[in-house]
Design an enzyme around this catalytic site. Structure first.
Site, PDB file in Angstrom:
ATOM      1  N   ASP A  14      26.012 -16.744  -0.646  1.00 26.06           N
ATOM      2  CA  ASP A  14      26.031 -17.930  -1.510  1.00 26.06           C
ATOM      3  C   ASP A  14      26.766 -19.092  -0.863  1.00 26.06           C
ATOM      4  OD1 ASP A  14      24.984 -15.963  -3.084  1.00 26.06           O
ATOM      5  OD2 ASP A  14      26.725 -15.765  -4.379  1.00 26.06           O
ATOM      6  N   SER A  61      24.133 -19.061  -8.315  1.00 23.26           N
ATOM      7  CA  SER A  61      25.441 -19.178  -7.694  1.00 23.26           C
ATOM      8  C   SER A  61      26.197 -20.471  -7.987  1.00 23.26           C
ATOM      9  CB  SER A  61      25.311 -18.977  -6.196  1.00 23.26           C
ATOM     10  OG  SER A  61      26.503 -18.431  -5.765  1.00 23.26           O
ATOM     11  N   THR A  82      21.784  -7.458   0.708  1.00 16.81           N
ATOM     12  CA  THR A  82      21.874  -7.088   2.126  1.00 16.81           C
ATOM     13  C   THR A  82      23.109  -7.688   2.777  1.00 16.81           C
ATOM     14  OG1 THR A  82      20.462  -8.971   2.629  1.00 16.81           O
ATOM     15  CG2 THR A  82      19.387  -6.821   2.509  1.00 16.81           C
ATOM     16  N   SER A 101      29.056 -20.348  -9.074  1.00 17.65           N
ATOM     17  CA  SER A 101      30.435 -20.076  -8.654  1.00 17.65           C
ATOM     18  C   SER A 101      30.662 -20.480  -7.200  1.00 17.65           C
ATOM     19  CB  SER A 101      30.793 -18.609  -8.888  1.00 17.65           C
ATOM     20  OG  SER A 101      29.780 -17.777  -8.411  1.00 17.65           O
TER      21      SER A 101
HETATM   22  C1  GLA Z   1      25.297 -12.348  -5.421  1.00 15.54           C
HETATM   23  C2  GLA Z   1      26.420 -12.307  -4.388  1.00 15.54           C
HETATM   24  C3  GLA Z   1      25.853 -12.422  -2.970  1.00 15.54           C
HETATM   25  C4  GLA Z   1      24.729 -11.401  -2.738  1.00 15.54           C
HETATM   26  C5  GLA Z   1      23.721 -11.430  -3.875  1.00 15.54           C
HETATM   27  C6  GLA Z   1      22.716 -10.320  -3.793  1.00 15.54           C
HETATM   28  O1  GLA Z   1      24.698 -13.594  -5.408  1.00 15.54           O
HETATM   29  O2  GLA Z   1      27.345 -13.337  -4.629  1.00 15.54           O
HETATM   30  O3  GLA Z   1      26.871 -12.279  -2.021  1.00 15.54           O
HETATM   31  O4  GLA Z   1      25.261 -10.124  -2.546  1.00 15.54           O
HETATM   32  O5  GLA Z   1      24.355 -11.343  -5.145  1.00 15.54           O
HETATM   33  O6  GLA Z   1      21.954 -10.430  -2.632  1.00 15.54           O
END
Ligand code: GLA
Length: 403
Positions: A198, A129, A39, A131
Site C-alpha cells: 500500500d 488503503s 503476496t 490508512s
Molecule cells: C492489505 C495490506 C497489504 C497487502 C494486502 C493484500 O492491503 O495492507 O500489505 O498484504 O492487504 O495483498
C-alpha cells in the site's frame, strides 16, 4: 461535495477549524491491488495502481510544539505534543498520523509542531488503503513543513527549496525509505502486520501505468496500462477493518508454513517444493501457501500479458486470483463472490477479483472502455436486486503517487 476540487475543500476545512489559510496542501492516492493477493509480506510479487481517490492534508507550522489534527470524517479534534505520541482510543484514526511521527522521530528527523486538516475522497474500509494514504500524506506533510531526507536507519542532509519554495522531487530511494517507514508505523504503532504494497503504491504511482513490485528487493517497475479499458471498483458495502485480526492470522499461517518448509519466506517455494513438503503442514498452512505460491506465478504471467497489451489474458488471471482467494486463502466474502460472478456475466468484463486484504471491501473490475457505463448500471442494479444493498460503482483513473 460532488465535483468540488478536494484541494479546495481541505483548505476550506483548515480555514474553518484554525481560522487562517494553510501554508501547504499534500495529497496521497489510494491504491488498488491489481494482481497478487497477500503476496507482499511473503516477499513475493504484486501489481497495483495508484488511483484518483485521495487523502489530502492541509497544514501550517506552529510554534508551541503541539500537533493539532482535525478531520472531515471524524468529529473529534486531536491535540498532542511531539514528545507525547500515545494512542488515543477515542481517536483511532489519529494513530496512523502519530505512528508516522513516531517513526520520523526514531529516524532523528527534527520537526516542529503543526496544525493539520485531513480530508479524503477515498472510501474508508473499501480495501483501497485509506490508512496507507494517510500515513504517506502525513510523511509528505512533515517533509513540506520541515524538509528531511531519510536513510534506512537515520536522516541525512535535508533537500533545499528552490526560489519558489518548492522541494525537489523525491528520489526512488527516498520514496522506498519513506514507504518502509510508513509500513513500520502501521506494523508497530497501529499493530497491523501489513506488507509494503500500500505504501509503495501510494508513493510510486504513475499515470497510465501499473506498478510491479518485487517485495523481496523492494524494487519497482512501471508497466504501461494504456488501451481501451476502464478500471471500475464495486464496493460490497461490507465493512472491512484490518485491525480486526484476521489479516495478522493469515500472515502467521504463511510464516509458519515457510518455517516448516525451511525457507525464510514463501517466495522461495514453488509448487513442486510445496507438494513435496505437504505432509509437514497443517491443512490451513498448506491452503494459504498454495494460494501465495500460485499468486506469485500469476503476477509473473500477468505482467507478461500486460507488457503484450493482452488485456483478455490479464483478465483471466484476475478471475483465477479471485478463485484462489475464495477457495484456498479464504479471505473473500459471499458479497465479493457475488460481485465477481455478476461481473463475469457481463459481456464488457475482462477480469474481476477482490482487491486488498479481503474480508469485505471491494472488487476491482477490468472492463472494455466502451462498455464501462452499461457495466456500472448492470452491476448496481443486479447487486441491489440480489442483496438489497445500494452500490455505486466507481470509475478510477490511474494517477501519479504522492510527492
Ligand atoms: C492489505 C495490506 C497489504 C497487502 C494486502 C493484500 O492491503 O495492507 O500489505 O498484504 O492487504 O495483498
Amino acid at each position: 461535495m460532488g465535483n468540488v476540487d478536494p484541494a479546495l475543500e481541505v483548505k476550506q476545512l483548515f480555514k474553518e477549524k484554525f481560522g487562517h489559510t494553510p501554508t501547504h496542501v499534500v495529497k496521497a492516492p489510494g491504491r488498488l491491488e491489481l494482481l497478487g493477493n497477500h503476496t507482499d509480506y511473503n516477499e513475493g510479487l504484486v501489481m497495483s495502481l495508484a488511483v484518483d481517490k485521495y487523502i489530502l492534508i492541509a497544514s501550517s507550522p506552529r510554534r508551541d510544539g503541539k500537533i493539532e489534527l482535525v478531520s472531515s470524517a471524524f468529529p473529534e479534534r486531536e491535540i498532542f505534543s511531539i514528545s507525547e505520541l500515545k494512542k488515543n482510543p477515542e481517536a483511532p484514526w489519529a494513530d496512523y498520523v502519530k505512528g508516522v511521527l513516531n517513526e520520523l522521530r526514531r529516524h532523528n528527523v527534527h520537526f516542529g509542531g503543526f496544525s493539520a486538516a485531513i480530508h479524503g475522497t477515498l472510501p474508508m474500509g473499501a480495501g483501497m488503503s485509506s490508512s496507507a494514504a494517510l500515513e504517506v500524506a502525513t510523511a509528505t506533510t512533515v517533509r513540506q513543513l520541515y524538509p528531511f531526507c531519510i536513510t534506512d536507519t537515520g536522516s541525512t542532509n535535508p533537500p533545499q527549496r528552490d526560489k519558489e519554495g518548492a522541494l525537489p522531487e523525491m528520489s526512488r530511494e527516498q520514496k522506498t525509505n519513506l514507504a518502509k517507514l510508513c509500513q513500520r508505523a502501521e506494523n508497530e504503532f497501529v499493530g497491523v502486520k501489513c506488507g509494503i504494497l500500500d505504501q509503495i503504491s501510494s508513493l510510486f504511482g504513475k499515470v497510465f501505468h501499473a506498478i510491479e513490485i518485487d517485495c523481496q528487493t523492494i524494487s519497482v517497475e512501471h508497466v504501461p496500462m494504456i488501451g481501451e479499458i476502464a478500471i471500475i471498483i464495486c464496493n460490497s458495502g461490507v465493512k472491512h477493518s484490518l485491525v480486526g485480526g484476521e489479516y495478522n492470522e493469515l500472515r502467521e499461517m504463511c510464516e509458519s508454513a515457510a518455517k516448516k518448509i525451511g525457507v525464510r519466506a514463501l517466495r522461495a517455494v514453488d509448487l513442486k517444493m510445496l507438494t513435496a513438503n505437504k505432509a509437514k503442514l497443517n491443512e490451513r498452512e498448506y491452503q494459504c501457501a498454495y494460494h501465495v505460491v500460485g499468486e506469485i506465478q500469476r503476477v509473473i504471467a500477468g505482467a507478461k500479458a500486460l507488457r503484450e497489451d493482452d488485456f483478455p489474458q490479464f483478465g483471466q488471471y484476475m478471475f483465477q486470483s479471485h478463485e484462489s482467494s475464495r477457495d484456498y486463502f479464504k479471505n473473500s466474502t459471499k458479497e465479493l463472490d457475488l460481485l465477481v460472478e455478476l461481473a463475469r456475466q457481463h459481456p464488457g468484463i475482462l477480469g474481476a477479483r477482490l482487491t486488498g486484504g479481503g474480508f469485505g471491501g471491494a472488487t476491482i473490475n477490468l472492463v472494455k472502455r466502451n462498455a464501462a457505463q452499461v457495466f456500472c448500471e448492470f452491476m448496481a442494479a443486479e447487486y441491489e436486486k440480489k442483496t438489497g444493498i445500494k452500490m455505486t460503482p466507481l470509475l478510477c483513473q490511474i494517477v501519479d503517487g504522492a510527492h
